[in-house]
Design a protein around this motif. Structure first.
Motif, mmCIF file in Angstrom:
data_model
loop_
_atom_site.group_PDB
_atom_site.id
_atom_site.type_symbol
_atom_site.label_atom_id
_atom_site.label_comp_id
_atom_site.label_asym_id
_atom_site.label_seq_id
_atom_site.Cartn_x
_atom_site.Cartn_y
_atom_site.Cartn_z
ATOM 1 N N THR A 107 0.831 -1.212 0.000
ATOM 2 C CA THR A 107 0.000 0.000 0.000
ATOM 3 C C THR A 107 0.862 1.257 0.000
ATOM 4 O O THR A 107 0.493 2.252 -0.608
ATOM 5 N N ASP A 108 2.010 1.211 0.675
ATOM 6 C CA ASP A 108 2.936 2.357 0.626
ATOM 7 C C ASP A 108 3.402 2.610 -0.803
ATOM 8 O O ASP A 108 3.468 3.754 -1.246
ATOM 9 N N LYS A 109 3.722 1.530 -1.528
ATOM 10 C CA LYS A 109 4.142 1.673 -2.923
ATOM 11 C C LYS A 109 3.011 2.257 -3.765
ATOM 12 O O LYS A 109 3.242 3.099 -4.627
ATOM 13 N N ALA A 110 1.791 1.804 -3.507
ATOM 14 C CA ALA A 110 0.634 2.316 -4.264
ATOM 15 C C ALA A 110 0.475 3.812 -4.040
ATOM 16 O O ALA A 110 0.175 4.565 -4.967
ATOM 17 N N ILE A 111 0.697 4.258 -2.819
ATOM 18 C CA ILE A 111 0.557 5.684 -2.509
ATOM 19 C C ILE A 111 1.698 6.481 -3.140
ATOM 20 O O ILE A 111 1.485 7.559 -3.692
ATOM 21 N N LYS A 112 2.917 5.935 -3.104
ATOM 22 C CA LYS A 112 4.059 6.635 -3.699
ATOM 23 C C LYS A 112 3.926 6.751 -5.210
ATOM 24 O O LYS A 112 4.428 7.686 -5.811
ATOM 25 N N ASN A 113 3.254 5.789 -5.826
ATOM 26 C CA ASN A 113 3.106 5.778 -7.282
ATOM 27 C C ASN A 113 1.823 6.459 -7.747
ATOM 28 O O ASN A 113 1.383 6.239 -8.865
ATOM 29 N N ILE A 114 1.245 7.264 -6.897
ATOM 30 C CA ILE A 114 0.018 7.962 -7.274
ATOM 31 C C ILE A 114 0.327 8.912 -8.419
ATOM 32 O O ILE A 114 1.299 9.659 -8.380
ATOM 33 N N SER A 115 -0.514 8.858 -9.430
ATOM 34 C CA SER A 115 -0.263 9.634 -10.649
ATOM 35 C C SER A 115 -0.746 11.071 -10.514
ATOM 36 O O SER A 115 -1.387 11.448 -9.532
ATOM 37 N N SER A 116 -0.470 11.822 -11.548
ATOM 38 C CA SER A 116 -0.889 13.226 -11.562
ATOM 39 C C SER A 116 -2.401 13.358 -11.711
ATOM 40 O O SER A 116 -2.959 14.422 -11.478
ATOM 41 N N GLU A 117 -3.088 12.258 -12.085
ATOM 42 C CA GLU A 117 -4.546 12.281 -12.197
ATOM 43 C C GLU A 117 -5.219 12.253 -10.831
ATOM 44 O O GLU A 117 -6.418 12.401 -10.721
#
Length: 173
Positions: A107-117
């Protein structure tokens, strides 16, 4: 030439007014459990992300699995205060702790990879957040500022400019 410019200008105005996306207000309250005496308090400073989602994202979601292991391990810790766990139970708790760590990293990775959208806002002093979003399906991710960075998520579909209330509570477990 003037006629051409007038027609072009009018058509641009008409098309831009129809092509603008409608926005809907999404708001809610984020709280956390403080203690038995005070109860719940506003989770001031928490971060709220709104990530565009697909319907398939709702099926196999690492945030749900993270929450499952958090609740399991916290309830095991509460039980262990009163009943000494067996060796078999301790092994199970160790395996589930490993799973918790795995999903926490995921989940940390998912948050770090949040896109500009992705849209982002924060929780104010009264525990409220408010944001305007275009219609669509969103995954809302909340990171608590008072519960050691605990994360919760929820999927919500925004349609037809109907205001949406989405509250989050970081409880005891």
């Amino acid at each position: 030439m003037r006629k051409f410019l007038l027609i072009t200008t009018l058509s641009l105005l008409v098309f831009t007014s129809y092509s603008q996306e409608e926005e809907t207000t999404v708001e809610g309250i984020v709280t956390y459990f403080h203690n038995e005496t005070i109860g719940n308090r506003a989770d001031t400073g928490s971060i709220v992300y709104f990530r565009p989602a697909k319907y398939t994202d709702t099926i196999n979601n690492s945030f749900y699995k993270l929450r499952y292991f958090e609740v399991y391990l916290n309830s095991s810790a509460l039980t262990a205060k009163y009943i000494k766990p067996s060796d078999k139970k301790l092994e199970e708790i160790k395996r589930n702790t490993d799973s918790l760590n795995f999903y926490d990293e995921l989940t940390d990775k998912a948050i770090k990879n949040i896109s500009s959208e992705t849209f982002k806002t924060s929780v104010d002093g009264t525990g409220r957040y408010k944001i305007k979003l275009p219609n669509g399906l969103y995954e809302i991710i909340v990171i608590s500022s008072n519960r050691k960075g605990r994360k919760l998520n929820r999927f919500v579909e925004i349609i037809d400019n109907k205001p949406v209330d989405v509250d989050f509570e970081f409880g005891r477990l």
